[in-house]
Design a protein around this motif. Structure first.
Motif, PDB file in Angstrom:
ATOM      1  N   MET A 192       4.574  12.265  -0.830  1.00  0.00           N
ATOM      2  CA  MET A 192       5.461  12.990   0.051  1.00  0.00           C
ATOM      3  C   MET A 192       5.624  12.201   1.356  1.00  0.00           C
ATOM      4  O   MET A 192       4.671  11.639   1.861  1.00  0.00           O
ATOM      5  CB  MET A 192       4.900  14.371   0.363  1.00  0.00           C
ATOM      6  N   LEU A 193       6.825  12.174   1.857  1.00  0.00           N
ATOM      7  CA  LEU A 193       7.150  11.596   3.162  1.00  0.00           C
ATOM      8  C   LEU A 193       7.871  12.663   3.972  1.00  0.00           C
ATOM      9  O   LEU A 193       8.945  13.117   3.571  1.00  0.00           O
ATOM     10  CB  LEU A 193       8.062  10.369   3.013  1.00  0.00           C
ATOM     11  N   ASP A 194       7.271  13.046   5.079  1.00  0.00           N
ATOM     12  CA  ASP A 194       7.859  14.105   5.903  1.00  0.00           C
ATOM     13  C   ASP A 194       8.176  15.345   5.067  1.00  0.00           C
ATOM     14  O   ASP A 194       9.264  15.916   5.150  1.00  0.00           O
ATOM     15  CB  ASP A 194       9.123  13.602   6.614  1.00  0.00           C
ATOM     16  N   ASP A 195       7.238  15.754   4.247  1.00  0.00           N
ATOM     17  CA  ASP A 195       7.359  16.947   3.398  1.00  0.00           C
ATOM     18  C   ASP A 195       8.490  16.880   2.370  1.00  0.00           C
ATOM     19  O   ASP A 195       8.969  17.903   1.884  1.00  0.00           O
ATOM     20  CB  ASP A 195       7.520  18.215   4.266  1.00  0.00           C
ATOM     21  N   ARG A 196       8.944  15.674   2.057  1.00  0.00           N
ATOM     22  CA  ARG A 196       9.974  15.499   1.022  1.00  0.00           C
ATOM     23  C   ARG A 196       9.451  14.502  -0.006  1.00  0.00           C
ATOM     24  O   ARG A 196       8.662  13.621   0.322  1.00  0.00           O
ATOM     25  CB  ARG A 196      11.274  14.985   1.639  1.00  0.00           C
ATOM     26  N   PRO A 197       9.895  14.608  -1.253  1.00  0.00           N
ATOM     27  CA  PRO A 197       9.424  13.676  -2.286  1.00  0.00           C
ATOM     28  C   PRO A 197       9.789  12.228  -1.948  1.00  0.00           C
ATOM     29  O   PRO A 197      10.953  11.917  -1.702  1.00  0.00           O
ATOM     30  CB  PRO A 197      10.154  14.132  -3.549  1.00  0.00           C
ATOM     31  N   ALA A 198       8.788  11.372  -1.923  1.00  0.00           N
ATOM     32  CA  ALA A 198       9.014   9.965  -1.590  1.00  0.00           C
ATOM     33  C   ALA A 198       9.963   9.299  -2.575  1.00  0.00           C
ATOM     34  O   ALA A 198      10.788   8.470  -2.188  1.00  0.00           O
ATOM     35  CB  ALA A 198       7.693   9.216  -1.547  1.00  0.00           C
ATOM     36  N   ALA A 199       9.882   9.663  -3.840  1.00  0.00           N
ATOM     37  CA  ALA A 199      10.733   9.030  -4.848  1.00  0.00           C
ATOM     38  C   ALA A 199      12.214   9.266  -4.576  1.00  0.00           C
ATOM     39  O   ALA A 199      13.043   8.402  -4.844  1.00  0.00           O
ATOM     40  CB  ALA A 199      10.376   9.555  -6.234  1.00  0.00           C
ATOM     41  N   ALA A 200      12.544  10.411  -4.019  1.00  0.00           N
ATOM     42  CA  ALA A 200      13.948  10.741  -3.775  1.00  0.00           C
ATOM     43  C   ALA A 200      14.427  10.350  -2.385  1.00  0.00           C
ATOM     44  O   ALA A 200      15.600  10.026  -2.201  1.00  0.00           O
ATOM     45  CB  ALA A 200      14.174  12.245  -3.983  1.00  0.00           C
ATOM     46  N   PHE A 201      13.528  10.367  -1.388  1.00  0.00           N
ATOM     47  CA  PHE A 201      13.969  10.205  -0.014  1.00  0.00           C
ATOM     48  C   PHE A 201      13.410   8.971   0.691  1.00  0.00           C
ATOM     49  O   PHE A 201      13.846   8.641   1.783  1.00  0.00           O
ATOM     50  CB  PHE A 201      13.609  11.453   0.802  1.00  0.00           C
ATOM     51  N   GLY A 202      12.452   8.285   0.088  1.00  0.00           N
ATOM     52  CA  GLY A 202      11.854   7.126   0.736  1.00  0.00           C
ATOM     53  C   GLY A 202      12.663   5.863   0.511  1.00  0.00           C
ATOM     54  O   GLY A 202      13.357   5.718  -0.499  1.00  0.00           O
ATOM     55  N   SER A 203      12.549   4.939   1.461  1.00  0.00           N
ATOM     56  CA  SER A 203      13.157   3.624   1.269  1.00  0.00           C
ATOM     57  C   SER A 203      12.357   2.880   0.201  1.00  0.00           C
ATOM     58  O   SER A 203      11.253   3.291  -0.166  1.00  0.00           O
ATOM     59  CB  SER A 203      13.143   2.842   2.579  1.00  0.00           C
ATOM     60  N   GLU A 204      12.897   1.770  -0.280  1.00  0.00           N
ATOM     61  CA  GLU A 204      12.161   0.976  -1.277  1.00  0.00           C
ATOM     62  C   GLU A 204      10.831   0.496  -0.697  1.00  0.00           C
ATOM     63  O   GLU A 204       9.805   0.517  -1.379  1.00  0.00           O
ATOM     64  CB  GLU A 204      13.003  -0.205  -1.753  1.00  0.00           C
ATOM     65  N   GLY A 205      10.828   0.078   0.556  1.00  0.00           N
ATOM     66  CA  GLY A 205       9.591  -0.368   1.199  1.00  0.00           C
ATOM     67  C   GLY A 205       8.579   0.753   1.327  1.00  0.00           C
ATOM     68  O   GLY A 205       7.385   0.550   1.110  1.00  0.00           O
ATOM     69  N   GLN A 206       9.041   1.942   1.676  1.00  0.00           N
ATOM     70  CA  GLN A 206       8.144   3.089   1.786  1.00  0.00           C
ATOM     71  C   GLN A 206       7.555   3.458   0.430  1.00  0.00           C
ATOM     72  O   GLN A 206       6.359   3.743   0.322  1.00  0.00           O
ATOM     73  CB  GLN A 206       8.884   4.288   2.381  1.00  0.00           C
ATOM     74  N   LYS A 207       8.375   3.441  -0.605  1.00  0.00           N
ATOM     75  CA  LYS A 207       7.884   3.784  -1.942  1.00  0.00           C
ATOM     76  C   LYS A 207       6.864   2.757  -2.425  1.00  0.00           C
ATOM     77  O   LYS A 207       5.836   3.116  -2.995  1.00  0.00           O
ATOM     78  CB  LYS A 207       9.043   3.901  -2.927  1.00  0.00           C
ATOM     79  N   ARG A 208       7.157   1.499  -2.193  1.00  0.00           N
ATOM     80  CA  ARG A 208       6.226   0.443  -2.621  1.00  0.00           C
ATOM     81  C   ARG A 208       4.919   0.532  -1.846  1.00  0.00           C
ATOM     82  O   ARG A 208       3.843   0.411  -2.423  1.00  0.00           O
ATOM     83  CB  ARG A 208       6.891  -0.928  -2.426  1.00  0.00           C
ATOM     84  N   THR A 209       5.015   0.781  -0.551  1.00  0.00           N
ATOM     85  CA  THR A 209       3.817   0.906   0.281  1.00  0.00           C
ATOM     86  C   THR A 209       2.978   2.101  -0.167  1.00  0.00           C
ATOM     87  O   THR A 209       1.750   2.013  -0.244  1.00  0.00           O
ATOM     88  CB  THR A 209       4.203   1.037   1.761  1.00  0.00           C
ATOM     89  N   LEU A 210       3.615   3.207  -0.483  1.00  0.00           N
ATOM     90  CA  LEU A 210       2.901   4.390  -0.958  1.00  0.00           C
ATOM     91  C   LEU A 210       2.195   4.098  -2.283  1.00  0.00           C
ATOM     92  O   LEU A 210       1.034   4.458  -2.476  1.00  0.00           O
ATOM     93  CB  LEU A 210       3.866   5.563  -1.110  1.00  0.00           C
TER      94      LEU A 210
END
Length: 104
Positions: A1-19
């Motif tokens: 989750m990023l800011d209470d939203r699903p990372a897969a749907a709302f995160g940037s590629e860098g954020q998803k990879r970092t997670l």
């Protein structure tokens, strides 16, 4: 989750990879505590997928693995590798289908 939203749907590629990286490294630490020895980490071309800032945050995590006497095998396709990511680094290069040790 990023800011209470699903990372897969709302995160940037860098954020998803970092997670994903953070979760894998946490898993490795958990397994180390559970079994008493660290797992071997296999990391494929991570430096090509992270920007400079995220690479800088990732390298200290690898050093923690070294401190626990773990082994890390990493691949890279570009020359975007930091000069000294750790003390016990061995670099190898595939040249014309042959594995060649670089450096010392």
């Amino acid at each position: 989750m990023l800011d209470d939203r699903p990372a897969a749907a709302f995160g940037s590629e860098g954020q998803k990879r970092t997670l994903a990286i953070a979760l894998k490294l946490a898993q490795a630490e958990y397994l180390t505590g559970l079994h008493g020895s660290p797992p071997v980490l296999l990391i494929d071309d991570i430096m090509g997928e992270l920007d400079v800032k995220r690479r800088g945050g990732f390298l200290p995590l690898l050093e923690r693995s070294e401190q626990s006497h773990g082994q890390v095998f990493m691949t890279a396709t570009d020359a975007n590798w930091p000069e000294a990511p750790g003390r016990a680094v061995q670099r190898w290069r595939v040249r014309e289908g042959t594995l060649v040790k670089e450096g010392k």
